[in-house]
Structure formats: C-alpha cells, structure tokens
Scaffold this motif. Structure first.
Motif, PDB file in Angstrom:
ATOM      1  N   SER A 105       3.317  18.105  -3.602  1.00  0.00           N
ATOM      2  CA  SER A 105       2.544  17.189  -4.257  1.00  0.00           C
ATOM      3  C   SER A 105       1.202  17.791  -4.584  1.00  0.00           C
ATOM      4  N   GLN A 115       4.368  10.385   0.308  1.00  0.00           N
ATOM      5  CA  GLN A 115       4.944   9.077   0.747  1.00  0.00           C
ATOM      6  C   GLN A 115       6.036   8.385  -0.365  1.00  0.00           C
ATOM      7  N   ALA A 116       5.888   8.840  -1.619  1.00  0.00           N
ATOM      8  CA  ALA A 116       6.897   8.327  -2.545  1.00  0.00           C
ATOM      9  C   ALA A 116       8.050   9.224  -2.733  1.00  0.00           C
ATOM     10  N   GLN A 117       8.125  10.256  -2.089  1.00  0.00           N
ATOM     11  CA  GLN A 117       9.062  11.475  -2.173  1.00  0.00           C
ATOM     12  C   GLN A 117      10.308  11.235  -1.112  1.00  0.00           C
ATOM     13  N   ARG A 118      11.639  11.174  -1.513  1.00  0.00           N
ATOM     14  CA  ARG A 118      12.795  11.194  -0.693  1.00  0.00           C
ATOM     15  C   ARG A 118      13.752  12.421  -0.893  1.00  0.00           C
ATOM     16  N   ILE A 148      10.198   6.817  -4.780  1.00  0.00           N
ATOM     17  CA  ILE A 148      10.152   5.533  -4.308  1.00  0.00           C
ATOM     18  C   ILE A 148       8.930   4.884  -4.661  1.00  0.00           C
ATOM     19  N   LYS A 149       9.028   3.485  -4.921  1.00  0.00           N
ATOM     20  CA  LYS A 149       7.669   2.984  -5.472  1.00  0.00           C
ATOM     21  C   LYS A 149       6.914   2.579  -4.241  1.00  0.00           C
ATOM     22  N   THR A 150       5.588   3.049  -4.192  1.00  0.00           N
ATOM     23  CA  THR A 150       4.774   2.686  -2.897  1.00  0.00           C
ATOM     24  C   THR A 150       3.947   1.404  -3.470  1.00  0.00           C
ATOM     25  N   THR A 151       3.887   0.538  -2.412  1.00  0.00           N
ATOM     26  CA  THR A 151       3.089  -0.735  -2.549  1.00  0.00           C
ATOM     27  C   THR A 151       1.573  -0.305  -2.148  1.00  0.00           C
ATOM     28  N   ALA A 152       0.367  -0.348  -3.220  1.00  0.00           N
ATOM     29  CA  ALA A 152      -0.893  -0.203  -3.044  1.00  0.00           C
ATOM     30  C   ALA A 152      -1.573  -1.207  -2.246  1.00  0.00           C
TER      31      ALA A 152
END
Length: 273
Positions: A105, A115-118, A148-152
């Motif tokens: 990143s 946090q959005a990477q898998r 992955i979509k992260t919630t703000a």
C-alpha cells in the motif's frame, strides 16, 4: 567309656535335631550394613565389549550463511481481477502478510489500504499474522488480491449550536387526574429544550423557603420514622403510616430530595411515591 544310646533314645535325639534344623531353616538370614561378601560368592558380571563409536558430527555456520536468509527476497505478483490491478512486490520470506500488505500500500499509489486487501493463494486466505515462508511460495508466485469495501467511520458533527435542536416543552399539572401534556414549539431555532413540573420546582406551591427546606430535610423524616416505629409494633405498619405522611408532602419535595430522604431513612419506594 561312653555308653551307647539305645534305640528309643537315638530316635528322640534324631527328632530333636530335625526340629532344630527346621527352625534354623525358617529363620531369615540378615547381614549387617557393612557386610562385604567374599569374592567367590559375588555375582558374575556380564562381559562388556568395547565397541568403538564415532564422534557425533558438528555443524558450523559461516557468516555468509547467516546473512543469506535475511537478504533473500522473492518476487511476488499481486493480481486483482476486480478492479483489474497488478503489482510486483519484492517480499522477504520472514515478513508477515500484514507487513507485506502495508508495504504494498505504501509503495504503490493504486494499491488499496491494508485493511481492504485480502490475499488468497491456491484458494486459501493468507492470514495477516502468518509468515510468508509458511506458504508454498516461490520466486514469481501469483497471489490473488481481493479488494474488500471498508466502511468509513461516521463523520462527527461539527455544529455545537444548541439552537439546532428542536425545542420541547413538557408540562405536567399538579393534579394527578389530568394527564401530562407535551407540546413542540413552532419556533425551533430560538427556544431551548425545557422541562418543568410542579414537583421539580417546589416554589410553585407558594410556600416559604424555610418551610420547603424543613419539609425536605432527611432529619425530619427520620424523626417521623422513629415516632412511627415507637407507636407500632410491626415494622410494615409503621412504614405504611410513614409512607402516607410522605405522600402527603410530595408536592413540596423535589424528586432528588425524595431519593435522598429515602436513602438516609432506609425506606424503599412503595406505590411509586
């Protein structure tokens, strides 16, 4: 000259000798602690064969071998199908997957946040706490990336003006026969939120400050309890009389003073009074 024994005496002597031998045979043989058996009575030991054994091998590590794993890196291809992204990362086998995500990143501008990477390798998710060397990776291995979509987190409200809150006025009449009334003010930008009841403001009863402070004093109601318990033998009867007197003075006592009086007197509420 000794006289020979006759047959009867000889038989008696033989029986006595046998009894003595049997008694000695039944006794256990005990040796002292410092007893050392003679050489001829010692047990023979097994013959030990002296077989030569080679020395165990020794391993030596050179300084070059120690530095090699630390500097070794593998070229990984991180590929995402949706959105279509492809990255190349030089990864150390001893690094964790979480550290590699953060490194990717920071290195690539188009890479999503850690946090959005898998990361997925051969259908199995690669945990953030796992080391890269724990997976079957080689130089040039392709790792699938799932974004992955992260919630703000919700943005905090910066407005601190109390006028933005609608004004609500709650009025409760002193008479218990009329239900409480709630009205919403039309001018929501200027009126503050207020609540007013006759019980919350004892001054509405039209009594003096001395009267109100005396009737709301916990010491007064403690004396009332002592009088009630002295006149009535049963504690529940004394409490019922005390509750009746306390209920008669409820319009002169605020809710906070009621709670303080009950705490110091030691009577719990009965009937919601």
């Amino acid at each position: 000259m000794e006289q020979l024994l006759n047959d009867h005496e000889l038989s008696a002597e033989i029986q006595s000798l046998r009894a003595t031998v049997d008694l000695l045979a039944s006794q256990k043989l005990r040796y002292p602690n410092n007893y050392v058996p003679p050489v001829e009575e010692r047990h023979k030991r097994a013959t030990l064969v002296n077989v030569p054994v080679c020395e165990p091998p020794t391993t030596t590590h050179s300084s070059d071998d120690d530095d090699a794993p630390a500097t070794e890196t593998l070229s990984l291809t991180i590929k995402s199908l949706k959105p279509p992204l492809t990255f190349t990362l030089a990864a150390r086998p001893t690094a964790t997957i979480g550290d590699l995500k953060a490194e990717l990143s920071a290195k690539e501008a188009d890479a999503p946040v850690p946090q959005a990477q898998r990361w997925i390798l051969k259908g199995k998710a690669m945990g953030d706490t796992k080391l890269l060397k724990e997976f079957a990776v080689q130089d040039g291995t392709v790792v699938n990336l799932m974004v992955i979509k992260t919630t703000a987190p919700p943005a905090a409200s910066t407005s601190s003006d109390p006028s933005d809150v609608p004004a609500l006025t709650l009025s409760e009449p002193s008479s218990s026969s009329n239900p409480p009334q709630v009205s919403l003010s039309r001018d929501l930008d200027h009126l503050p939120l207020t609540t007013s009841t006759s019980a919350d403001n004892p001054q509405l009863a039209g009594e003096s400050d001395v009267f109100l402070s005396t009737v709301s004093s916990p010491s007064l109601w403690q004396d009332v309890r002592n009088v009630c318990e002295a006149r009535f033998d049963k504690k529940d009867e004394a409490q019922r009389v005390w509750e009746g007197m306390f209920a008669g003075a409820r319009e002169w006592i605020s809710p906070n003073d009621k709670a303080l009086i009950r705490e110091q007197v030691g009577y719990s509420a009965m009937g919601g009074v």
